[in-house]
Scaffold this motif. Structure first.
Motif, PDB file in Angstrom:
ATOM      1  N   GLY A  50      -1.228  60.123  45.376  1.00 26.67           N
ATOM      2  CA  GLY A  50      -1.193  58.685  45.170  1.00 26.67           C
ATOM      3  C   GLY A  50      -0.297  58.326  44.000  1.00 26.67           C
ATOM      4  O   GLY A  50       0.069  59.186  43.193  1.00 26.67           O
ATOM      5  N   TYR A  51       0.036  57.055  43.917  1.00 22.66           N
ATOM      6  CA  TYR A  51       0.869  56.569  42.812  1.00 22.66           C
ATOM      7  C   TYR A  51       0.646  55.084  42.612  1.00 22.66           C
ATOM      8  O   TYR A  51       0.218  54.372  43.527  1.00 22.66           O
ATOM      9  CB  TYR A  51       2.357  56.841  43.069  1.00 22.66           C
ATOM     10  CG  TYR A  51       2.925  56.065  44.229  1.00 22.66           C
ATOM     11  CD1 TYR A  51       3.476  54.790  44.045  1.00 22.66           C
ATOM     12  CD2 TYR A  51       2.907  56.590  45.518  1.00 22.66           C
ATOM     13  CE1 TYR A  51       3.984  54.072  45.120  1.00 22.66           C
ATOM     14  CE2 TYR A  51       3.422  55.876  46.582  1.00 22.66           C
ATOM     15  CZ  TYR A  51       3.962  54.614  46.383  1.00 22.66           C
ATOM     16  OH  TYR A  51       4.463  53.897  47.436  1.00 22.66           O
ATOM     17  N   VAL A  52       0.947  54.632  41.423  1.00 26.11           N
ATOM     18  CA  VAL A  52       1.000  53.205  41.118  1.00 26.11           C
ATOM     19  C   VAL A  52       2.215  52.979  40.230  1.00 26.11           C
ATOM     20  O   VAL A  52       2.480  53.758  39.309  1.00 26.11           O
ATOM     21  CB  VAL A  52      -0.306  52.681  40.469  1.00 26.11           C
ATOM     22  CG1 VAL A  52      -0.593  53.359  39.142  1.00 26.11           C
ATOM     23  CG2 VAL A  52      -0.265  51.162  40.299  1.00 26.11           C
ATOM     24  N   VAL A  53       2.977  51.953  40.555  1.00 28.07           N
ATOM     25  CA  VAL A  53       4.182  51.581  39.812  1.00 28.07           C
ATOM     26  C   VAL A  53       4.022  50.126  39.380  1.00 28.07           C
ATOM     27  O   VAL A  53       3.808  49.240  40.226  1.00 28.07           O
ATOM     28  CB  VAL A  53       5.444  51.740  40.696  1.00 28.07           C
ATOM     29  CG1 VAL A  53       6.673  51.209  39.976  1.00 28.07           C
ATOM     30  CG2 VAL A  53       5.623  53.191  41.092  1.00 28.07           C
ATOM     31  N   SER A  54       4.086  49.898  38.075  1.00 31.28           N
ATOM     32  CA  SER A  54       3.902  48.554  37.521  1.00 31.28           C
ATOM     33  C   SER A  54       4.975  48.270  36.477  1.00 31.28           C
ATOM     34  O   SER A  54       5.505  49.202  35.865  1.00 31.28           O
ATOM     35  CB  SER A  54       2.529  48.442  36.856  1.00 31.28           C
ATOM     36  OG  SER A  54       1.509  48.832  37.727  1.00 31.28           O
ATOM     37  N   LEU A  55       5.239  46.992  36.277  1.00 33.05           N
ATOM     38  CA  LEU A  55       6.233  46.571  35.295  1.00 33.05           C
ATOM     39  C   LEU A  55       5.763  45.311  34.588  1.00 33.05           C
ATOM     40  O   LEU A  55       5.227  44.406  35.245  1.00 33.05           O
ATOM     41  CB  LEU A  55       7.559  46.220  35.972  1.00 33.05           C
ATOM     42  CG  LEU A  55       8.225  47.234  36.858  1.00 33.05           C
ATOM     43  CD1 LEU A  55       8.430  46.686  38.252  1.00 33.05           C
ATOM     44  CD2 LEU A  55       9.551  47.615  36.274  1.00 33.05           C
ATOM     45  N   ILE A  81       1.888  44.637  39.276  1.00 31.81           N
ATOM     46  CA  ILE A  81       1.648  45.899  39.974  1.00 31.81           C
ATOM     47  C   ILE A  81       2.530  45.867  41.215  1.00 31.81           C
ATOM     48  O   ILE A  81       2.248  45.163  42.178  1.00 31.81           O
ATOM     49  CB  ILE A  81       0.166  46.083  40.341  1.00 31.81           C
ATOM     50  CG1 ILE A  81      -0.692  46.099  39.074  1.00 31.81           C
ATOM     51  CG2 ILE A  81      -0.026  47.372  41.149  1.00 31.81           C
ATOM     52  CD1 ILE A  81      -2.187  46.185  39.320  1.00 31.81           C
ATOM     53  N   HIS A  82       3.608  46.611  41.153  1.00 32.52           N
ATOM     54  CA  HIS A  82       4.584  46.581  42.236  1.00 32.52           C
ATOM     55  C   HIS A  82       4.096  47.324  43.469  1.00 32.52           C
ATOM     56  O   HIS A  82       4.292  46.873  44.596  1.00 32.52           O
ATOM     57  CB  HIS A  82       5.918  47.168  41.774  1.00 32.52           C
ATOM     58  CG  HIS A  82       6.927  47.243  42.876  1.00 32.52           C
ATOM     59  ND1 HIS A  82       7.535  46.115  43.375  1.00 32.52           N
ATOM     60  CD2 HIS A  82       7.393  48.283  43.598  1.00 32.52           C
ATOM     61  CE1 HIS A  82       8.338  46.468  44.360  1.00 32.52           C
ATOM     62  NE2 HIS A  82       8.268  47.787  44.516  1.00 32.52           N
ATOM     63  N   ALA A 102      -6.306  53.034  34.931  1.00 33.40           N
ATOM     64  CA  ALA A 102      -5.282  53.458  33.972  1.00 33.40           C
ATOM     65  C   ALA A 102      -4.287  52.332  33.710  1.00 33.40           C
ATOM     66  O   ALA A 102      -3.922  52.062  32.555  1.00 33.40           O
ATOM     67  CB  ALA A 102      -4.565  54.711  34.475  1.00 33.40           C
ATOM     68  N   VAL A 103      -3.867  51.670  34.772  1.00 31.20           N
ATOM     69  CA  VAL A 103      -2.925  50.550  34.625  1.00 31.20           C
ATOM     70  C   VAL A 103      -3.566  49.407  33.845  1.00 31.20           C
ATOM     71  O   VAL A 103      -2.964  48.860  32.911  1.00 31.20           O
ATOM     72  CB  VAL A 103      -2.434  50.063  36.006  1.00 31.20           C
ATOM     73  CG1 VAL A 103      -1.755  48.710  35.905  1.00 31.20           C
ATOM     74  CG2 VAL A 103      -1.493  51.067  36.624  1.00 31.20           C
ATOM     75  N   LEU A 104      -4.785  49.039  34.205  1.00 30.37           N
ATOM     76  CA  LEU A 104      -5.453  47.918  33.534  1.00 30.37           C
ATOM     77  C   LEU A 104      -5.729  48.232  32.074  1.00 30.37           C
ATOM     78  O   LEU A 104      -5.548  47.364  31.204  1.00 30.37           O
ATOM     79  CB  LEU A 104      -6.743  47.557  34.271  1.00 30.37           C
ATOM     80  CG  LEU A 104      -6.576  47.051  35.708  1.00 30.37           C
ATOM     81  CD1 LEU A 104      -7.934  46.804  36.349  1.00 30.37           C
ATOM     82  CD2 LEU A 104      -5.691  45.818  35.771  1.00 30.37           C
ATOM     83  N   ASP A 105      -6.148  49.462  31.770  1.00 32.67           N
ATOM     84  CA  ASP A 105      -6.388  49.848  30.378  1.00 32.67           C
ATOM     85  C   ASP A 105      -5.093  49.799  29.567  1.00 32.67           C
ATOM     86  O   ASP A 105      -5.082  49.307  28.433  1.00 32.67           O
ATOM     87  CB  ASP A 105      -6.986  51.263  30.297  1.00 32.67           C
ATOM     88  CG  ASP A 105      -8.421  51.331  30.810  1.00 32.67           C
ATOM     89  OD1 ASP A 105      -9.048  50.265  31.007  1.00 32.67           O
ATOM     90  OD2 ASP A 105      -8.904  52.465  31.027  1.00 32.67           O
ATOM     91  N   THR A 106      -4.013  50.304  30.139  1.00 34.09           N
ATOM     92  CA  THR A 106      -2.727  50.298  29.437  1.00 34.09           C
ATOM     93  C   THR A 106      -2.244  48.864  29.229  1.00 34.09           C
ATOM     94  O   THR A 106      -1.747  48.522  28.153  1.00 34.09           O
ATOM     95  CB  THR A 106      -1.684  51.130  30.206  1.00 34.09           C
ATOM     96  OG1 THR A 106      -2.200  52.451  30.398  1.00 34.09           O
ATOM     97  CG2 THR A 106      -0.371  51.213  29.442  1.00 34.09           C
ATOM     98  N   ALA A 107      -2.396  48.021  30.247  1.00 38.40           N
ATOM     99  CA  ALA A 107      -2.003  46.612  30.111  1.00 38.40           C
ATOM    100  C   ALA A 107      -2.783  45.944  28.981  1.00 38.40           C
ATOM    101  O   ALA A 107      -2.203  45.238  28.151  1.00 38.40           O
ATOM    102  CB  ALA A 107      -2.227  45.876  31.428  1.00 38.40           C
ATOM    103  N   SER A 108      -4.074  46.184  28.947  1.00 37.91           N
ATOM    104  CA  SER A 108      -4.913  45.595  27.902  1.00 37.91           C
ATOM    105  C   SER A 108      -4.489  46.088  26.523  1.00 37.91           C
ATOM    106  O   SER A 108      -4.367  45.296  25.581  1.00 37.91           O
ATOM    107  CB  SER A 108      -6.373  45.946  28.178  1.00 37.91           C
ATOM    108  OG  SER A 108      -7.201  45.426  27.165  1.00 37.91           O
ATOM    109  N   GLN A 109      -4.250  47.381  26.391  1.00 35.39           N
ATOM    110  CA  GLN A 109      -3.824  47.952  25.109  1.00 35.39           C
ATOM    111  C   GLN A 109      -2.509  47.359  24.635  1.00 35.39           C
ATOM    112  O   GLN A 109      -2.262  47.241  23.435  1.00 35.39           O
ATOM    113  CB  GLN A 109      -3.677  49.466  25.220  1.00 35.39           C
ATOM    114  CG  GLN A 109      -4.975  50.201  25.398  1.00 35.39           C
ATOM    115  CD  GLN A 109      -4.763  51.647  25.811  1.00 35.39           C
ATOM    116  OE1 GLN A 109      -3.639  52.160  25.835  1.00 35.39           O
ATOM    117  NE2 GLN A 109      -5.849  52.324  26.162  1.00 35.39           N
TER     118      GLN A 109
END
Length: 160
Positions: A50-55, A81-82, A102-109
């Protein structure tokens, strides 16, 4: 996620999406290079499943589908979230939940309180379970959404 994951990302993409919206390895490489802190892969054993790509991006806009160059807009006010995909054989393993967290935690940080995306192929119900809501699209956004297929909808959520 690393550049060495890109062939697996391409494989997963072909397993999950219709031909009309597939993106090139070069496009994923450009997104990863632009925003490495918001791109994650899920691995089972030695296999990327799996993967997630966000910008970081501007709410109400979406990056070009299958573009070759990306840069974070100076007025980025949220995280886009692309793409997030998990191989059909690994969907019951919790990979999507871990990558999304992981994405949401990083965004919040990093201070991004708004999350937005384009839901495709009927995935809006999945995203609604994670607190996103459909956002009415104006004419310009509707034009951009058309590249993602008839069922594409713009969705967002804001953190408190």
């Amino acid at each position: 996620m690393s550049q060495s994951d890109l062939p697996a990302i391409s494989r997963i993409q072909r397993e999950c999406y219709s031909e009309a919206i597939l993106e090139s390895v070069d496009s994923f490489s450009a997104k990863l290079s632009t925003s490495p802190h918001f791109c994650f892969s899920a691995v089972q054993g030695q296999l990327v499943v799996g993967y997630v790509v966000s910008l970081p991006w501007v709410f109400g806009e979406i990056p070009e589908l299958d573009g070759s160059e990306y840069s974070v807009p100076p007025n980025a006010d949220g995280l886009y979230i692309h793409d997030m995909a998990v191989t059909p054989s690994a969907r019951d393993l919790g990979a999507a939940k871990h990558m999304l967290n992981a994405v949401l935690d990083t965004a919040s940080q990093r201070g991004y309180k708004r999350i937005f995306l384009v839901a495709i192929q009927g995935a809006s119900s999945y995203w609604m379970r994670h607190g996103l809501e459909v956002v009415p699209a104006g004419a310009s956004l509707k034009r951009d959404l058309s590249a993602y297929g008839r069922e594409a909808v713009y969705m967002a959520r804001s953190e408190n």
